[in-house]
Design a protein around this motif. Structure first.
Motif, short mmCIF file in Angstrom:
data_model
loop_
_atom_site.label_atom_id
_atom_site.label_comp_id
_atom_site.label_asym_id
_atom_site.label_seq_id
_atom_site.Cartn_x
_atom_site.Cartn_y
_atom_site.Cartn_z
N ALA A 296 21.11 113.95 -18.82
CA ALA A 296 21.44 114.90 -19.65
C ALA A 296 23.14 114.80 -19.94
CB ALA A 296 21.55 116.38 -19.11
N THR A 297 23.54 115.48 -21.08
CA THR A 297 25.07 115.19 -21.55
C THR A 297 25.70 116.62 -21.31
OG1 THR A 297 24.84 116.16 -23.92
CG2 THR A 297 24.10 113.90 -23.75
N LEU A 298 27.05 116.65 -21.13
CA LEU A 298 27.87 117.61 -21.44
C LEU A 298 28.60 117.47 -22.62
CD1 LEU A 298 28.68 120.28 -20.37
CD2 LEU A 298 30.50 119.22 -19.02
N SER A 299 28.02 118.11 -23.77
CA SER A 299 28.78 117.58 -25.25
C SER A 299 29.53 118.87 -25.77
CB SER A 299 27.44 117.03 -26.03
OG SER A 299 26.60 116.31 -25.24
N PRO A 300 30.42 118.13 -26.62
CA PRO A 300 31.16 119.10 -27.49
C PRO A 300 30.37 119.70 -28.75
CG PRO A 300 31.72 116.89 -28.07
CD PRO A 300 30.74 116.81 -26.88
N VAL A 399 23.66 126.27 -23.41
CA VAL A 399 25.06 126.44 -24.04
C VAL A 399 25.83 126.96 -22.79
CG1 VAL A 399 26.37 127.71 -25.75
CG2 VAL A 399 23.59 127.22 -25.97
N ASN A 400 27.23 126.36 -22.67
CA ASN A 400 28.01 126.67 -21.62
C ASN A 400 29.18 127.30 -22.11
OD1 ASN A 400 26.50 125.10 -19.36
ND2 ASN A 400 26.96 123.49 -20.62
N TRP A 401 29.52 128.28 -21.30
CA TRP A 401 30.72 129.19 -21.69
C TRP A 401 32.07 128.49 -20.95
CZ3 TRP A 401 32.52 132.47 -24.85
CH2 TRP A 401 33.49 133.45 -24.45
N LEU A 402 33.01 128.47 -21.94
CA LEU A 402 34.56 128.06 -21.53
C LEU A 402 34.22 126.77 -20.59
CD1 LEU A 402 36.35 131.44 -20.28
CD2 LEU A 402 36.32 129.98 -22.38
N ALA A 403 33.39 125.92 -21.28
CA ALA A 403 33.26 124.70 -20.41
C ALA A 403 34.19 123.58 -20.73
CB ALA A 403 31.98 123.90 -21.20
N GLY A 415 35.85 126.62 -26.69
CA GLY A 415 35.54 126.28 -25.39
C GLY A 415 34.12 125.95 -25.08
N VAL A 416 33.27 126.04 -26.14
CA VAL A 416 31.89 126.12 -25.78
C VAL A 416 31.38 124.63 -25.81
CG1 VAL A 416 29.47 126.53 -26.66
CG2 VAL A 416 31.12 128.40 -26.67
N MET A 417 30.58 124.41 -24.82
CA MET A 417 29.99 123.06 -24.87
C MET A 417 28.54 123.17 -24.33
SD MET A 417 32.63 120.36 -22.49
CE MET A 417 32.12 119.10 -23.44
N VAL A 418 27.65 122.15 -24.78
CA VAL A 418 26.17 122.23 -24.52
C VAL A 418 25.96 121.05 -23.80
CG1 VAL A 418 25.99 123.59 -26.50
CG2 VAL A 418 25.79 121.09 -26.64
N ASN A 419 24.54 121.32 -22.90
CA ASN A 419 23.83 120.11 -22.38
C ASN A 419 22.60 119.88 -23.16
OD1 ASN A 419 24.38 121.91 -19.60
ND2 ASN A 419 25.08 120.12 -19.65
N TYR A 420 22.45 118.71 -23.55
CA TYR A 420 21.31 118.09 -24.03
C TYR A 420 20.80 117.42 -22.97
CZ TYR A 420 23.57 119.23 -28.82
OH TYR A 420 24.11 119.59 -29.85
#
Length: 472
Positions: A296-300, A399-403, A415-420
């Motif tokens: 997975a990713t931790l993406s902007p 969708v990740n809060w204050l990531a 501050g939001v980032m997401v996992n693909y």
């Protein structure tokens, strides 16, 4: 084949061809470059052509900004296809469409610019020069649209020369990779700044991996690189990935998190390597670390704040649900929930106030989910990172809060980032659905966020969404 060996070969050919060509001297640099270009396009000998190409590269290196623009414009205009043969070939094809007439049409339609660029590529260092030429050209296109044909030819040829079949995947290692390449990683990192050598060493620790694509003609220049963290479970924030020490070696990692992908050569913009990079790195990681079961990713989300600001400026209604308006309006000393929402977001350090952070969490997560699942008339979301991963067959997982609480994280996405998630059994199906219909594969968790925007009276929020659940 190393670049140094290949350059030595080209140099030796050019040396032997020097006796057969006349290099113009005593003329202004621009005129010299133009004369060399015309001679090069008409030259038939390989050795003499290599000598002219090398001289042209040396001449181009002396051009100032004004002369360089003049040279690009001249090549774009004067090295175009001859209109009369092109017209005759087009008429012949329309009169009698066949493979033979199509082949003739294709031959006369190819601009002499492309042959000039091919011959420049045969000079020592020619490939790097052409990549740099396109890097210089790209910022000029808006004010000088007449340069578009030259850019199109460069993109076409570079796309062929940097075909995946020519690229080499290398692991970047603190102990074995040359320091010159490691230094370039610090310079080229485009997502999360590498703050010097200690930071780079941390990113190359035993619980991390870094891979890059290289091309034989640019052996010491990475084209694109990816940074990976080997962890347990999906990572929800980037600061721990960047700052934490090594993971517990006694616990085998089950997840590979791609947390940074950086394109290194601006002149290769629009030529995609990332899809091949991710898939090949996944195979490398699976073979090396069998305990990995999740990729997975931790993406902007680089377009989210800009998109939301446009909604504010456009006076969009129904940005907030009734439940979201109450705590937001209570926190802002102004009338109207929409205005209060923007005022709170514009306040520096709002995430450090517990009440404000709690009030903004639900609407920002929901709006980010709507932004990333937006139909856009079947084209899918506009966010470039989203399009990259969704186009490669990933699923929008969370969708990740204050990531990302770094300044860039707030500037891009509050501050939001997401996992693909790259579900290896679904990559092809997700890819086809996205490129054909703009369908965004997403998890139940993402769908639940979007569903919060559906008002109780059955009227959907202003965006709507087009997606397909594909939960784990």
């Amino acid at each position: 084949m190393s670049a140094s060996w290949f350059d030595r070969l080209l140099s030796s050919i050019a040396d032997r061809g020097r006796a057969w060509v006349k290099i113009p001297t005593g003329v202004p640099p621009l005129e010299q470059a133009v004369q060399l270009s015309r001679s090069l396009i008409s030259e038939r000998g390989e050795a003499s052509g290599a000598a002219l190409a090398r001289a042209l590269l040396e001449s181009l290196g002396t051009l100032g900004e004004t002369d360089r623009l003049a040279y690009y414009r001249l090549v774009a205009a004067d090295f175009a296809p001859d209109p009369e043969p092109l017209k005759r070939a087009a008429e012949a094809y329309l009169a009698a469409p066949s493979p033979a007439t199509a082949m003739v049409l294709g031959e006369v339609a190819e601009p002499p610019r492309q042959e000039l660029l091919r011959r420049i590529n045969m000079a020592p260092g020619g490939t790097g020069t052409l990549v740099h030429m396109r890097e210089n050209l790209l910022p000029l296109l808006r004010e000088h649209p007449d340069l578009a044909p030259l850019d199109g030819d460069l993109r076409h040829l570079l796309g062929s020369w940097f075909n995946r079949g020519f690229l080499e995947l290398r692991r970047i290692d603190w102990h074995q990779t040359p320091a010159a390449i490691l230094e370039k990683l610090i310079r080229y990192e485009a997502v999360h700044e590498i703050k010097g050598w200690p930071d780079l060493r941390r990113r190359l620790a035993p619980d991390r991996r870094c891979f890059a694509f290289f091309h034989p003609a640019l052996a010491d220049e990475p084209l694109i690189f990816v940074e990976v963290a080997l962890v347990n479970g999906l990572s929800q924030a980037v600061q721990p990935l960047l700052e934490q020490g090594e993971v517990d070696a006694s616990k085998a990692p089950d997840t590979a998190i791609f947390y940074s992908i950086s394109n290194c050569q601006k002149g290769l913009r629009g030529i995609s390597f990332g899809n091949f990079l991710i898939k090949q790195v996944v195979e490398e990681l699976k073979a090396e670390t069998p305990s990995l079961v999740q990729f997975a990713t931790l993406s902007p989300v680089p377009g989210f704040r800009r998109w939301l600001d446009a909604k504010f400026s456009g006076g969009a209604k129904h940005l907030l649900t009734a439940e979201e308006r109450v705590p937001i309006a209570a926190l802002a000393d102004i009338k109207g929930a929409k205005g209060a929402f923007r005022r709170l977001l514009d306040a520096p350090g709002w995430h450090e106030d517990a009440a404000t952070e709690a009030a903004l969490r639900a609407p920002l997560l929901r709006l980010a989910a709507e932004y990333l699942t937006s139909s856009n008339e079947g084209k899918g979301p506009t966010d470039p990172v989203a399009r990259f991963h969704l186009g490669n067959g990933a699923r929008l997982e969370r969708v990740n809060w204050l990531a990302n609480i770094a300044p860039r994280g707030f500037k891009e996405s509050y501050g939001v980032m997401v996992n693909y998630l790259y579900d290896l059994d679904r990559i092809e199906a997700n890819h086809e659905a996205f490129v054909r219909h703009g369908t965004v594969a997403h998890s139940d968790a993402v769908e639940a966020l979007v569903a919060q925007g559906v008002r109780r009276n059955g009227v959907t929020s202003l965006l709507g969404f087009s997606g397909r659940r594909n939960a784990s």
